[in-house]
Structures are given as C-alpha cells and as structure tokens.
Design an enzyme around this catalytic site. Structure first.
Site, mmCIF file in Angstrom:
data_model
loop_
_atom_site.group_PDB
_atom_site.id
_atom_site.type_symbol
_atom_site.label_atom_id
_atom_site.label_comp_id
_atom_site.label_asym_id
_atom_site.label_seq_id
_atom_site.Cartn_x
_atom_site.Cartn_y
_atom_site.Cartn_z
ATOM 1 N N CYS A 132 -0.824 -2.860 -3.122
ATOM 2 C CA CYS A 132 -1.906 -3.813 -2.871
ATOM 3 C C CYS A 132 -3.258 -3.146 -3.096
ATOM 4 O O CYS A 132 -3.755 -2.430 -2.220
ATOM 5 C CB CYS A 132 -1.784 -4.357 -1.450
ATOM 6 S SG CYS A 132 -3.127 -5.461 -1.005
ATOM 7 N N CYS A 135 -6.009 -4.112 -0.672
ATOM 8 C CA CYS A 135 -5.867 -3.559 0.687
ATOM 9 C C CYS A 135 -6.248 -2.079 0.690
ATOM 10 O O CYS A 135 -6.894 -1.609 1.622
ATOM 11 C CB CYS A 135 -4.424 -3.650 1.193
ATOM 12 S SG CYS A 135 -3.609 -5.209 0.896
ATOM 13 N N ASP A 136 -5.808 -1.331 -0.317
ATOM 14 C CA ASP A 136 -5.909 0.141 -0.261
ATOM 15 C C ASP A 136 -6.905 0.743 -1.262
ATOM 16 O O ASP A 136 -7.140 1.950 -1.224
ATOM 17 C CB ASP A 136 -4.520 0.757 -0.531
ATOM 18 C CG ASP A 136 -3.501 0.303 0.506
ATOM 19 O OD1 ASP A 136 -3.915 0.081 1.660
ATOM 20 O OD2 ASP A 136 -2.316 0.162 0.165
#
Ligand code: NAP
Length: 298
Positions: A132, A135-136
């Site tokens: 992701c 997200c990261d």
C-alpha cells in the site's frame, strides 16, 4: 433472528447496510477489522466517485461509515468462518465461537493483495516491503523505491511515490502496461521514474531491512522499499463450499447479487464483474440489499 447479516464493511457492505436499514430490516454488519472500511482507505486520492471529486480514500470510507451509523446500523468485530443453511435459515459461526441466525447473508468481503511468493517477500513485509503506497509511502521520503506490477494500482503507486522518493523503478513483467495510458504518459514525464519492462522479480534482499532486489535476468538493484501491486485475490475461503466460485475464486453472481445459494447474496469486489471500483461496489450493495429485502418479505 436477523433479516440480513452483512459480512464486510467496505463500500459494498456499508451501502447494503444503509439500504437495508432504511427498508426497516433487522440488519447487522460483521467486520473482521475494527472500524474497517476496506480497500477504499488505501487510496490517497479518489477522483472518480460521482459528486465528490478529489477526496482522500480514508475520508470517503469514513463518510460511508458515518452515514450507516447515523441510521443506527450496528457493527460487530468478528470474522465469519462458517455458513450453514438449515430450514431456510443461515447459521453463521464466528471465529470467537459465537453463532448468529439470519434469514439472508450479504457477503461483501472484497479482495486482498496478491503476493509474488518470492524469496524475501514475507521476511521483509513491513521492513521495506509494502502492498500500500499511500499507507507506507511517506516512510520512503528521499529514498529509492521499486513498484512491481503493470495495472492501474502499480501506475498510481509509482506516480504517488515519484513525489516522495528520490527514484522509483517501475518493474513490469510484460512490454505493455495494463493500466491507463494517461497515467503511463504522466510517468514518462517524470525524471525520477525508470520503467523496467519484461522483467520479473526473483528476490528481495537485505539485512534487518530491505536493501535491494534481484531480477530474474540476474540484475541487482539497490532499493530501500518495494511496493507490490500485482492485483487482488477475492476473500472467499469461508464460502467456497457454500456458493459457486469462478476459476479465479470470485463468487459467481450478477448485478442483483444472487448466488448459487438461496438467501445468500454477494456484493462488491468479491463477485464476478467487469469493473471493480468504489462506485460499482456501492451500487452492488444497494442491489443486494433490495434483493435480500424482497427475499425476506416473501
Ligand atoms: P490488475 O489490473 O489485475 O493488474 C495487476 C498487474 O500485476 C498486471 O499488470 C499483472 O501483469 C501484474 N501481475 C500479476 N501477477 C503478477 C506476478 N505474479 N508477477 C508480476 N506481475 C504480476 O490489478 P490492480 O492494478 O490492482 O487493479 C485492480 C482493478 O482496480 C482494475 O480493474 C483497475 O483498473 C482498478 N483500479 C483503478 C484505479 C483508477 O481508476 N485510478 C486505480 C487502481 C485500481 P499482466 O498485465 O502481465 O497481467
């Protein structure tokens, strides 16, 4: 006894919950992840949901959730493992041992990230390997990243990371991309994006954290992060002996959500369909709820 048990709290499940609640039915949403809103939360920016342009995916997921909650929809945080049909009633067993009875089920569990199953992938998950980018991605500010895949997710991820990382390698196994021409064009204009075509990853290497990748042709490239975006796998393990699945594991169901089992409906990415988008998942949820309502009222 419930009228409808909805399994999954992504856009399809939440849309079904809103329709079912407004129809005055006794409905409950079971979610595996507390306050989960599904894949939508992973999108940095959603631009194609009608009427709400340029919204963060997590924020959109929260709006869906709030809408259902405002109508009084109730949620439980547990995983549905077994579905047993007994005298026109579904008995659903959960991971904590609870059993619920319901007249219908709307199964909206979506799909999860496909893995490459190569050396180093699971070892470095969370230590440089991610599924992701939104997200990261922020952890890789000024660092070198590689994105694996050739679909829209991989292209979007590479574009997103190109604004964060010092360099992005986009590695695809074929000589043409599956994803949008428009995004490929934008990526080609980025000086810090290098496309490596006709290449597959063999291994992800490192010490404590990722330091590099090796391609099948033997080339080694130093990277700090590897973003794997090679498609999705439907979450259908729990229902494989309950409803008919297609060869890829998706529940065979049309727009009305009807599956091979009576009173069991499928909605969203988990069903066979052409276009897996937030808007089509929301539409599926509405359709399945109306079908379930008709079934219950009969
Ligand atoms: P996808 O379209 O199925 O693409 C998966 C990519 O991974 C393909 O390029 C595939 O290669 C590659 N791949 C699969 N298995 C592999 C393996 N073992 N090793 C190396 N490469 C592998 O999946 P997605 O990109 O996650 O998209 C899913 C759906 O969501 C699509 O319908 C997509 O259009 C949609 N989506 C839309 C947007 C948007 O509209 N902005 C954003 C994200 C996703 P091949 O091409 O060779 O098969």
């Amino acid at each position: 006894m419930l009228d409808i048990l909805i399994v999954g709290s992504g856009p399809a499940g939440l849309s079904a919950a809103v329709y079912a609640k407004r129809a005055g039915l006794n409905v409950l949403v079971a979610e595996k992840v507390y306050f989960g809103t599904g894949q939508v939360a992973e999108s940095n920016r959603v631009d194609n949901y009608l009427g709400i342009s340029g919204i963060n995916g997590y924020e959109l997921g929260e709006k869906f959730r709030t809408h259902a909650e405002q109508l009084g929809v109730e949620f439980v945080n547990k995983e549905a493992l077994n579905f047993i049909r007994d005298n026109d009633i579904w008995k659903v067993e959960f991971d904590n041992g609870d059993v619920l009875k319901t007249k219908t089920v709307i199964y909206a569990t979506g799909a999860i990230h496909r893995h490459l199953n190569i050396a180093g992938e699971s070892e470095y998950a969370g230590k440089g390997v991610s599924y992701c980018a939104t997200c990261d991605g922020a952890f890789f500010k000024g660092k070198v990243t590689a994105v694996i895949g050739g679909g829209n997710t991989a292209l979007d991820d590479a574009l997103y990371l190109s604004d964060i990382s010092s360099k992005v390698y986009l590695i695809h196994r074929r000589d043409e991309f599956r994803g949008s021409y428009d995004t490929v064009k934008k990526l080609k204009e980025k000086e810090n994006v290098e496309m490596i075509m006709n290449s597959k990853l063999q291994e992800i290497t490192g010490g404590e954290i990722v330091t590099g990748i090796t391609l099948e042709d033997g080339r080694s490239i130093s990277v700090d992060g590897v973003f794997i975006a090679v498609g999705m796998v439907p979450v259908t393990e729990a229902v494989k002996s309950v409803v008919t699945l297609d060869d890829n594991g998706y529940i065979i169901a049309g727009e009305n959500g009807k599956t091979s089992a009576k009173g069991f409906f499928a909605a969203g990415d988990v069903r066979t369909k052409e276009l897996r988008q937030i808007i089509t998942a929301v539409s599926d949820g509405a359709n399945a709820a109306v079908q379930a309502e008709n079934y219950v009222r009969k």
